[in-house]
Write an enzyme that holds these catalytic residues in place. Structure first.
Site, PDB file in Angstrom:
ATOM      1  N   LYS A 232      66.444  44.689  91.387  1.00 30.99           N
ATOM      2  CA  LYS A 232      65.387  43.777  90.901  1.00 30.99           C
ATOM      3  C   LYS A 232      63.984  44.279  91.251  1.00 30.99           C
ATOM      4  O   LYS A 232      63.678  44.541  92.424  1.00 30.99           O
ATOM      5  CB  LYS A 232      65.624  42.391  91.514  1.00 30.99           C
ATOM      6  CG  LYS A 232      64.709  41.288  91.013  1.00 30.99           C
ATOM      7  CD  LYS A 232      65.167  39.962  91.631  1.00 30.99           C
ATOM      8  CE  LYS A 232      64.383  38.770  91.172  1.00 30.99           C
ATOM      9  NZ  LYS A 232      64.869  37.523  91.800  1.00 30.99           N
TER      10      LYS A 232
ATOM     11  N   CYS B   6      66.865  37.652  87.146  1.00 32.08           N
ATOM     12  CA  CYS B   6      66.100  36.421  87.350  1.00 32.08           C
ATOM     13  C   CYS B   6      64.614  36.523  87.007  1.00 32.08           C
ATOM     14  O   CYS B   6      64.243  36.490  85.856  1.00 32.08           O
ATOM     15  CB  CYS B   6      66.308  35.903  88.768  1.00 32.08           C
ATOM     16  SG  CYS B   6      65.761  34.177  88.903  1.00 32.08           S
TER      17      CYS B   6
ATOM     18  N   GLU C 208      62.396  36.123  99.070  1.00 29.53           N
ATOM     19  CA  GLU C 208      62.912  37.387  98.491  1.00 29.53           C
ATOM     20  C   GLU C 208      62.090  38.591  98.950  1.00 29.53           C
ATOM     21  O   GLU C 208      62.622  39.686  99.107  1.00 29.53           O
ATOM     22  CB  GLU C 208      62.916  37.309  96.965  1.00 29.53           C
ATOM     23  CG  GLU C 208      64.046  36.460  96.440  1.00 29.53           C
ATOM     24  CD  GLU C 208      64.292  36.688  94.969  1.00 29.53           C
ATOM     25  OE1 GLU C 208      64.638  37.814  94.571  1.00 29.53           O
ATOM     26  OE2 GLU C 208      64.133  35.718  94.202  1.00 29.53           O
TER      27      GLU C 208
ATOM     28  N   GLU D 248      72.907  36.083  89.238  1.00 26.70           N
ATOM     29  CA  GLU D 248      72.220  36.803  90.328  1.00 26.70           C
ATOM     30  C   GLU D 248      72.851  36.347  91.661  1.00 26.70           C
ATOM     31  O   GLU D 248      73.203  35.169  91.809  1.00 26.70           O
ATOM     32  CB  GLU D 248      70.734  36.388  90.311  1.00 26.70           C
ATOM     33  CG  GLU D 248      69.914  36.888  91.493  1.00 26.70           C
ATOM     34  CD  GLU D 248      68.527  36.219  91.584  1.00 26.70           C
ATOM     35  OE1 GLU D 248      68.406  35.010  91.259  1.00 26.70           O
ATOM     36  OE2 GLU D 248      67.571  36.915  91.967  1.00 26.70           O
TER      37      GLU D 248
ATOM     38  N   ASN E 113      68.808  32.460  89.709  1.00 28.08           N
ATOM     39  CA  ASN E 113      68.879  31.283  90.596  1.00 28.08           C
ATOM     40  C   ASN E 113      67.490  30.679  90.544  1.00 28.08           C
ATOM     41  O   ASN E 113      66.556  31.204  91.151  1.00 28.08           O
ATOM     42  CB  ASN E 113      69.134  31.682  92.052  1.00 28.08           C
ATOM     43  CG  ASN E 113      70.562  32.086  92.347  1.00 28.08           C
ATOM     44  OD1 ASN E 113      71.329  31.341  92.934  1.00 28.08           O
ATOM     45  ND2 ASN E 113      70.924  33.302  91.960  1.00 28.08           N
TER      46      ASN E 113
ATOM     47  N   ASN F  24      68.021  43.380  95.792  1.00 27.19           N
ATOM     48  CA  ASN F  24      68.671  42.354  94.970  1.00 27.19           C
ATOM     49  C   ASN F  24      69.185  43.119  93.744  1.00 27.19           C
ATOM     50  O   ASN F  24      68.397  43.536  92.893  1.00 27.19           O
ATOM     51  CB  ASN F  24      67.638  41.281  94.606  1.00 27.19           C
ATOM     52  CG  ASN F  24      68.265  40.089  93.920  1.00 27.19           C
ATOM     53  OD1 ASN F  24      69.359  40.183  93.370  1.00 27.19           O
ATOM     54  ND2 ASN F  24      67.555  38.974  93.923  1.00 27.19           N
TER      55      ASN F  24
END
Ligand code: CDV
Length: 315
Positions: free
Chosen positions: A124, A169, A143, A47, A194, A107
């Site tokens: 994401k 993730c 995020e 990611e 991550n 993302n």
């Protein structure tokens, strides 16, 4: 056609905040060279593989973070990665921060085929963390500030003789992620991550970070009869330790290959995609055994019309 696909999981060690795209791309090309030597058809990168994990930093003005985002893919800086992969006939998964022409931030991960053509994109869906500065954390997880939830759903793509799905993730902790893709026939589910080795939102013993990392991927590989490939950005990144544990999991739920470092490291496995068929045709044969009409509604199971938090909000 052969159903053996040699998969590479290309873990990256830390990327410093001031490390250039060229440097990150060169490190990935180095791993691609090893992947070529080891006969890989398909390589999975982490990611946000082109930058440090920048959601750990608060910035009032989001546009000041623009240098962490890609406005085009491939760009002049990322094209060498596409060329190196195509030269070796290797497809890949790559995670990066996307800034669209109309200003949306995601993302994102892309799927690239063995000729260097982008064949799939995923944004994401499950964005963890928070959107405002949190003074109680040793570092931030913003995020929700820097990305919008993905708007593309959980897609699957035919590539390398199989059906490949992508996640990113935190998605790996949610059963829906895998089930939606497996309902679409996914045989290989690939994701980058991550994951700090400390939970900064509540106390949690550190060893659970790796346990839950593998638990979620292994359980869902088995319950959806698919290979799962999880690839970390790992190691001490600007004072924040990220877990490694990148691995390739077969549909039995067993890990068949796992990294031994928290640095740049390639692991490989020659996966027989027909192994995914067995579970899909027996224990997890949806047409034969999945009985959604008998799962009941929230009302019949609990006596409440809506989940408690929604019914409170409705009052
Ligand atoms: N990048 C992530 O999504 N990380 C989350 C952490 C914050 C828990 C994860 O699920 O690994």
């Amino acid at each position: 056609m052969s159903r053996i696909v040699t998969i590479g999981a290309a873990q990256l060690g830390p990327i410093a905040p001031d490390e250039s795209r060229a440097s990150a791309v060169n490190r990935m090309i180095e791993l691609l060279k090893q992947a070529g030597d080891r006969g890989c058809n398909f390589v999975v990168f982490p990611e946000l593989a082109l930058t440090t994990f920048f959601p750990r930093y608060y910035e009032e003005d989001i546009s000041k973070m623009n240098h962490h985002y890609e406005r085009e893919m491939p760009s002049a800086e990322t094209r060498p990665l596409f060329e190196a992969a195509a030269e070796r006939g290797i497809g890949f998964y790559l995670g990066y921060a996307e800034l669209t022409p109309d200003g949306h931030r995601y993302n994102t991960a892309i799927l690239v085929d063995e000729t260097g053509k982008i064949t799939g994109k995923y944004r994401k869906v499950h964005l963890p963390g928070h959107s405002e500065y949190d003074p109680n954390r040793p570092w931030q997880h913003l995020e929700k500030r820097y990305f919008e939830p993905g708007d593309l759903g959980f897609g699957v793509w035919r590539q390398h003789g199989g059906i490949i799905g992508m996640a990113i993730c935190n998605d790996r902790r949610w059963p829906e992620t895998y089930r939606v893709m497996s309902l679409k026939g996914a045989e290989v589910i690939v994701l980058g991550y991550n994951t700090p080795d400390v939970n900064t939102s509540a106390f949690e013993p550190n060893h659970l970070r790796m346990f839950h990392n593998h638990l979620t991927m292994q359980a869902n590989a088995y319950m959806n009869s698919a290979f799962v490939v999880g690839v970390a950005k790992a190691g001490m990144e600007d004072g924040c330790m990220l877990i490694g544990g990148s691995c390739i999991i077969q549909p039995s739920g067993e890990i068949v290959s796992q990294v031994s470092s928290v640095d740049d490291e390639l692991i490989t496995y020659s996966a027989d995609l027909d192994l995914a068929k067995m579970g899909k045709e027996t224990v997890f044969n949806y047409a034969k055994h999945r009985r959604i009409e008998h799962y009941g509604t929230i009302t019949t199971q609990t006596g409440v019309e809506l989940p408690p938090e929604l019914s409170e909000a409705a009052e």
